[in-house]
Design a protein around this motif. Structure first.
Motif, short mmCIF file in Angstrom:
data_model
loop_
_atom_site.label_atom_id
_atom_site.label_comp_id
_atom_site.label_asym_id
_atom_site.label_seq_id
_atom_site.Cartn_x
_atom_site.Cartn_y
_atom_site.Cartn_z
N VAL A 141 49.06 35.97 28.34
CA VAL A 141 47.75 35.33 28.22
C VAL A 141 47.75 33.99 28.96
N ALA A 142 48.85 33.22 28.82
CA ALA A 142 48.94 31.91 29.49
C ALA A 142 48.91 32.07 31.00
N ARG A 143 49.63 33.06 31.52
CA ARG A 143 49.65 33.28 32.97
C ARG A 143 48.28 33.72 33.46
N GLY A 144 47.61 34.55 32.67
CA GLY A 144 46.27 34.96 33.05
C GLY A 144 45.32 33.78 33.14
N LEU A 145 45.46 32.84 32.19
CA LEU A 145 44.64 31.64 32.23
C LEU A 145 44.91 30.83 33.49
N ASP A 146 46.18 30.70 33.85
CA ASP A 146 46.55 29.95 35.05
C ASP A 146 45.94 30.59 36.30
#
Length: 696
Positions: free
Chosen positions: A597-602
């Protein structure tokens, strides 16, 4: 129909078989032992052993085993071949009366609570002729008692047989006052066995189920039992095939499997047999549980007998239907005449007195690690023991307690001021699923017994406590002149019902009001196994065991220690499994999903899409908070678990597990289960409740 009836008992050395294969004199002497307790002569044993061996070999058996119930709560057996080499390369078959009567297993390797040590390993199994031998997996199984070198009872059966004997003795004393002299009075039992069936693949992928028998983690399913559509619903085809195969196995073993149906929870079912004499009924129940598990594997299923395999839906019990009977009558049947009504009231009073006087002991008898999770919710009775009589019988008992019932001396009529008692039928009482001990017409249903339990424990307490109450009645009234007996008996019942009226309760056992009322009445509320087990060896309990000749003080303490040790070991296994699974299975996957999820946000922010991603940010925040809560909960549970493991005193250790470790386990579970709600399905590492409970 003939074909169906012909299948029943084909693998049992039953009374019918004995009458066909034994000489009449041998048969008569054997039945005198079974029915009247006459000593068994070796010549009779030799004749029975020869006939039993011949019959067993004709039915495919190659070995025999003394089948017994050690204090572990399950069954044990050691197989010996019928073959006996003769020295010239050939062999004969041999089975003697001595081998039938007595075996010699190692007594030190079974739970014994300090009764035996490794250097005191000798133990004995002794044939129980009151429960018939049977063939299982090509082995002739002979039900036996199990004792130590010095005669200490090391099993569940021996004290149970003692309790049945003392109950028989005292019940016959009471019946003699009514002019009746039956040969035997026997407690009868019907154990309604609840269980879950799930797919074997789902079971294998849930380490908590494999190791602990229950799910240590698991969020509620999207649909549970709230639609009430599973209870008595159409049985799914795969389960129906399983039930048919199970019936065939049980019928061949002479087990009167009668009723089968879907229970309340999804994947939950019930099997109920016809009533049998207590000793044989409990032997049958142990076989039922064994066969349930074995037959399931043939259908790609797994049978779960744990009391609470799934959180938030109904758990499984073993409703223990208990009554007293002679060859001619059920002593808990009100009967059709005034004198029969009085007899019924006397036995009813004895049961009420016994349950009230030994309520803590009855609670102890159903205490287990699994049952702690079941009692008190989802249609399981609470830990507070009470008796439900139903409206009609409550009215009758109330009239007796209030002195509104009388005996007309001129013609010996019992006037209860109500006409309902002679016509009281089995279905004339309502049901109360929150009652631990409910009268259901001609029997009492002890609903608190756990599904995985050996029912000997609860029935041992019931038999012994009721026997004491009957003994005290007989002691008080045996010297009363015959013409005064009925009036004196009614007055005795009035006095003792009033003394023990606090145990009678017909309302909602789940309500907070009942908990407060029960406390006001002085009823015990033993929440956990750790709280309940000391009642096994209280001064009052030891006095009962010894007075009635059912357990010595040493035997009672051994059982307390065995139960305590088992509870501590199971709690240790559950805590260890939970910590390991949280660390190695759940946390890594939750962290991996949070990372995704964090990578997707980035990625989205890198291309200038930020304002529309608040939902993903909220999800990430929730995941990170959840991981923190899981880490804190793991640390707290680990520390408390280590604290518990370091405690040397078994009772103190159990208290720590019950009141400190278990709440910490619940906290960790809640933290992990909250993450199941938001982690993507392809990331969740195990089958969920939705996957397990709703299969085709």
């Amino acid at each position: 129909m003939a074909e169906l009836t012909d299948r029943f008992g084909t693998m049992v050395f039953s009374e019918d078989v004995m009458k066909r294969v034994l000489p009449k004199d041998v048969c008569r002497r054997l039945f005198a032992t079974i029915e009247e307790g006459e000593p068994l002569d070796l010549d009779v044993a030799n004749a029975v052993a020869h006939a039993m061996k011949t019959w067993a070999i004709e039915h495919g058996a190659t070995h025999y085993a003394h089948w017994f119930q050690p204090l572990s709560g399950i069954t044990s057996e050691k197989h010996d071949s019928f073959l006996e080499p003769v020295g010239d390369g050939t062999a004969i078959t041999k089975f003697t009366g001595k081998a039938l009567i007595q075996g010699e297993p190692d007594a030190s390797s079974f739970p014994n609570g300090g009764l035996r040590a490794t250097f005191e390993a000798r133990g004995y199994t002794a044939w129980d002729p009151t429960s018939p031998a049977f063939i299982k997996d090509d082995v002739l199984c002979i039900p036996t008692a199990f004792c130590g070198y010095n005669g200490e009872a090391l099993d569940k059966k021996t004290p149970l047989l003692r309790s049945m004997k003392v109950l028989d003795t005292q019940a016959k004393r009471v019946l003699a006052l009514f002019g009746k002299h039956p040969k035997r009075v026997v407690p009868t039992v019907g154990c309604e066995q609840e269980y879950f069936l799930i797919k074997k693949d789902a079971y294998r992928r849930r380490r908590d189920l494999v190791i602990c028998g229950r799910t240590l983690f698991g969020a509620p399913p999207c649909k549970g039992q709230e639609l009430e559509e599973h209870y008595f619903g159409a049985i799914r085809p795969s389960v129906s095939k399983y039930m048919k195969a199970l019936d065939d196995e049980l019928w061949a073993l002479g087990i009167p499997s009668k009723t089968k149906h879907n229970e309340v929870a999804p994947c939950q079912h019930e099997l109920a047999p016809v009533f049998s004499e207590m000793n044989q009924a409990i032997d049958n129940n142990m076989l039922i549980m064994e066969k349930m598990k074995l037959v399931a594997s043939r259908f790609d299923l797994t049978c779960l007998l744990h009391e609470k395999p799934f959180e938030g839906i109904n758990g499984s019990g073993k409703h223990d239907n208990w009554s007293l009977s002679t060859a001619d009558e059920n002593l808990l049947d009100p009967g059709d005449t005034p004198l029969e009504n009085l007899q019924f009231v006397v036995f009813l009073t004895a049961v009420i007195e016994a349950v009230d006087k030994y309520q803590e002991l009855l609670r102890m008898s159903v205490a287990s690690c699994g049952n702690d999770h079941r009692l008190g919710a989802n249609e399981a009775p609470p830990a507070i023991v009470s008796i439900f009589l139903g409206d009609q019988l409550t009215e009758v008992v109330q009239k007796i307690m209030d002195g509104k019932a009388s005996v007309h001396a001129t013609h010996g009529v019992l006037d209860l001021g109500a006409d309902v008692l002679p016509n009281l039928e089995q279905d004339n009482t309502d049901r109360n699923r929150t009652s631990p001990f409910a009268f259901t017409g001609n029997k009492f249903e002890f609903r608190a017994v756990g599904s995985e339990a050996n029912p000997s424990d609860s029935n041992l307490v019931l038999d012994t406590a009721v026997a004491e109450a009957l003994m005290e009645f007989a002691d008080a009234l045996e010297t009363v002149p015959a013409e005064q007996f009925e009036e004196a008996a009614l007055e005795y019942c009035k006095q003792h019902l009033n003394e023990h009226r606090r145990i009678l309760f017909s309302g909602d056992g789940y309500s907070d009001e009942w908990k407060a009322e029960a406390e006001r009445r002085g009823l015990a509320n033993l929440h956990t196994t750790a709280d309940a087990l000391p009642e096994m060896v209280s001064k009052k309990a030891i006095a009962l065991w010894e007075r009635m000749g059912v357990l010595t003080e040493t035997e009672a303490f051994s059982r307390y220690e065995v139960k305590l040790e088992k509870y501590n070991k199971l709690m240790n296994i559950e805590a260890t499994t939970m910590i390991r699974e949280a660390r190695r299975t759940y946390r890594p996957q939750i962290t991996a999903y949070a990372t995704k999820v964090a990578r997707g946000l980035d990625v989205f922010r890198g291309v200038g899409i930020d304002s529309t991603m608040q939902s993903e940010q909220d999800t990430l925040n929730t995941l990170c908070d959840g991981i923190t809560k899981i880490n804190v909960a793991i640390k707290e549970l680990d520390e408390l678990h280590q604290k518990a493991e370091a405690i040397m005193d078994a009772q103190e250790q159990a208290n720590c597990y019950a009141h400190e470790v278990n709440p910490a386990m619940e906290t960790l579970r809640a933290a992990v289960d909250a993450m199941e709600e938001i982690v993507a399905a392809d990331y969740w590492p195990v089958p969920t409740y939705d996957d397990i409970l709703f299969y085709v």
